[in-house]
Motif scaffolding. Structure first.
Motif, PDB file in Angstrom:
ATOM      1  N   VAL A 172      -8.210 -13.083 -25.856  1.00  0.00           N
ATOM      2  CA  VAL A 172      -8.345 -14.527 -25.677  1.00  0.00           C
ATOM      3  C   VAL A 172      -8.877 -14.861 -24.290  1.00  0.00           C
ATOM      4  O   VAL A 172      -9.638 -15.818 -24.107  1.00  0.00           O
ATOM      5  CB  VAL A 172      -6.990 -15.223 -25.926  1.00  0.00           C
ATOM      6  N   ALA A 189      -1.246 -17.068 -29.560  1.00  0.00           N
ATOM      7  CA  ALA A 189      -2.078 -15.881 -29.749  1.00  0.00           C
ATOM      8  C   ALA A 189      -1.349 -14.627 -29.269  1.00  0.00           C
ATOM      9  O   ALA A 189      -1.395 -13.573 -29.927  1.00  0.00           O
ATOM     10  CB  ALA A 189      -3.401 -16.044 -29.000  1.00  0.00           C
ATOM     11  N   PHE A 212      -3.905 -11.099 -24.866  1.00  0.00           N
ATOM     12  CA  PHE A 212      -4.355 -11.777 -23.647  1.00  0.00           C
ATOM     13  C   PHE A 212      -5.777 -11.345 -23.276  1.00  0.00           C
ATOM     14  O   PHE A 212      -6.604 -12.186 -22.889  1.00  0.00           O
ATOM     15  CB  PHE A 212      -3.396 -11.465 -22.496  1.00  0.00           C
ATOM     16  N   GLN A 229      -7.051 -15.760 -21.707  1.00  0.00           N
ATOM     17  CA  GLN A 229      -6.182 -16.686 -20.989  1.00  0.00           C
ATOM     18  C   GLN A 229      -4.784 -16.626 -21.596  1.00  0.00           C
ATOM     19  O   GLN A 229      -4.586 -16.045 -22.668  1.00  0.00           O
ATOM     20  CB  GLN A 229      -6.719 -18.124 -21.080  1.00  0.00           C
ATOM     21  N   ARG A 230      -3.836 -17.249 -20.905  1.00  0.00           N
ATOM     22  CA  ARG A 230      -2.463 -17.245 -21.408  1.00  0.00           C
ATOM     23  C   ARG A 230      -2.332 -18.256 -22.536  1.00  0.00           C
ATOM     24  O   ARG A 230      -2.278 -19.465 -22.302  1.00  0.00           O
ATOM     25  CB  ARG A 230      -1.485 -17.568 -20.272  1.00  0.00           C
ATOM     26  N   ASN A 231      -2.307 -17.736 -23.755  1.00  0.00           N
ATOM     27  CA  ASN A 231      -2.172 -18.562 -24.950  1.00  0.00           C
ATOM     28  C   ASN A 231      -0.976 -18.027 -25.735  1.00  0.00           C
ATOM     29  O   ASN A 231      -1.041 -16.969 -26.357  1.00  0.00           O
ATOM     30  CB  ASN A 231      -3.454 -18.498 -25.791  1.00  0.00           C
ATOM     31  N   LEU A 232       0.146 -18.752 -25.659  1.00  0.00           N
ATOM     32  CA  LEU A 232       1.389 -18.228 -26.207  1.00  0.00           C
ATOM     33  C   LEU A 232       1.312 -17.924 -27.715  1.00  0.00           C
ATOM     34  O   LEU A 232       1.724 -16.838 -28.131  1.00  0.00           O
ATOM     35  CB  LEU A 232       2.538 -19.201 -25.920  1.00  0.00           C
TER      36      LEU A 232
END
Length: 429
Positions: free
Chosen positions: A58, A65, A55, A60-63
């Motif tokens: 990246v 990743a 997190f 941001q919330r990127n499932l």
């Protein structure tokens, strides 16, 4: 009529947790059999820092990743366990404890850092990965879990023979030239996939239980790998479905903990009622074995009494038999009554009291018992050094001994006139 709580969203959650439980039961069985159950626990805890780092990288919330970061972090934790075990004097249980606590501590710290990050911290939702958020499962998650489950099933089917030998006899597999290390890594990879994709649903703390409980429960029901894997998969599927259904039925009940409690219930039920390994099953088996020993001892006693008069079978006074020293009177009475019900004894009354006579079936059984016990006595007398490796008290016959040894022992009894003939001769008229 469909229950009111089974909405579309609930059905999606049921499907997701059912698939997750089935996959966890399937791959977790290998961890249980390989005695790597706590490794799955350590892997689940070691995945938390990977989620937070992904997190932070990246932003941001990127499932995808975050799950990739969890997978890398979890595998790193397993690698550290392996390194500590092989390169240092630290034992495996201590290595697992070190990795589990250190990685989880690092994950909690990183999670707090993320939460304190202005603007985006509150959107990360990392706290949900600790205890899970089953209600958040969507259709895309079900497709992902189904894909992971299908990949795990295909790999296990393709390498079933190799996995079986590696799990039960890794040393022999290594001597035969099989890539035991690679197979171990493949198994750990499958466990890692199950853990990583289960984190959003049941969380870090509870995922390990979902891996261990179905396989541990199935182990009580069978000794064969194939049926064990099927049973563990069914248990995992049932645990996921029942736990989720209970959570949906009673509002406010957290699904993850309920799923684990249902798994604990399945495990406890298996511990108690499994036919061979369960507590009740073993108690019943021990009770039957004691009854069998009592019956055999009584038949041996009765045969010794009537043997001098064979081929005629004389009647035995019941009062005299009940009054002899040794077994408690009430217990002897119960044994004799049981032999009468089994058709081994016939009871008659005359002026001398109550008489009992061995029936044809009872005499046959008594001869077999007397023959076996006398052969064992002969065996212990002439080969005591072999008794510890060849005797089996759970067997009613001497057939566990080699045939040539049995023939030699029989000849020894025959020479002394102590070998009971198994075929009854007709009495002289």
């Amino acid at each position: 009529m469909t229950p009111s709580f089974l909405t579309y969203n609930t059905l999606i959650v049921l499907l997701g947790t059912g698939l997750l439980g089935a996959n966890a039961g399937l791959v977790g069985s290998f961890a249980v059999l390989r005695r790597r159950s706590l490794t799955g626990d350590a892997l689940a805890h070691a995945a938390l820092p990977g989620l937070a780092l992904a997190f932070l990288v990246v932003g941001q919330r990127n499932l995808p990743a975050m799950l990739a970061g969890a997978l890398v972090s979890g595998l790193l934790g397993v690698a550290v366990i392996s390194g500590l075990r092989s390169k240092t004097r630290v034992k495996e249980d201590a290595a697992i404890g070190i990795v589990l606590s250190v990685f989880f501590g690092a994950g909690v710290v990183l999670s707090r850092i993320v939460q304190n990050t202005p603007g985006v911290g509150s959107k990360a939702g990392l706290d949900s990965y600790i205890l899970g958020k089953t209600a958040g499962i969507i259709r895309q998650d079900v497709f992902i879990i189904g894909g992971v489950s299908l990949v795990s099933l295909l790999l296990i089917l393709l390498a079933y023979k190799e996995f079986k030998l590696t799990v039960f006899d890794p040393d022999f597999a290594r001597v035969q030239g099989w890539p035991v290390l690679r197979l171990d890594l493949l198994l750990m990879g499958l466990i890692a996939l199950a853990v990583v994709f289960g984190l959003p649903m049941v969380g870090v703390v509870l995922m390990a239980a979902l891996l261990i409980l179905p396989g541990a429960a199935a182990r009580f029901w069978t000794d064969r790998l194939g049926p064990l894997l099927v049973l563990a998969t069914v248990f995992g599927l049932s645990i996921g479905l029942i736990g989720t259904a209970l959570s949906a039925r009673y509002a406010g009940m957290p699904a993850g903990p309920i799923i684990v409690l249902v798994g604990a219930g399945v495990f406890l039920l298996s511990v108690l009622v499994a036919p061979k390994r369960g507590v009740l099953g073993r108690a019943v088996a021990a009770w039957r074995f004691r009854r069998s020993l009592d019956d055999r001892a009584m038949l041996r006693r009765l045969y010794d009494l009537v043997e001098p008069d064979l081929p005629s079978v004389r009647a035995i006074n019941t009062a005299e038999e009940l009054s002899r020293n040794g077994t408690h009177r009430r217990r002897r009475r119960a044994i004799l009554a049981r032999l009468v019900r089994q058709g081994a004894l016939r009871v008659e009354r005359d002026s001398g009291g109550i008489l009992m006579t061995l029936t044809d079936e009872g005499l046959r059984r008594a001869r077999v018992v007397a023959r076996d016990q006398r052969l064992w006595e002969q065996f212990l007398l002439h080969a005591p050094e072999l008794a510890g490796t060849m005797a089996d008290l759970s067997q009613e016959t001497v057939e566990v001994l080699p045939a040539d040894l049995i023939a030699e022992l029989e000849q020894g009894l025959r020479d002394t006139g102590r070998l009971p003939e198994l075929e009854r001769r007709e009495p002289a008229r």
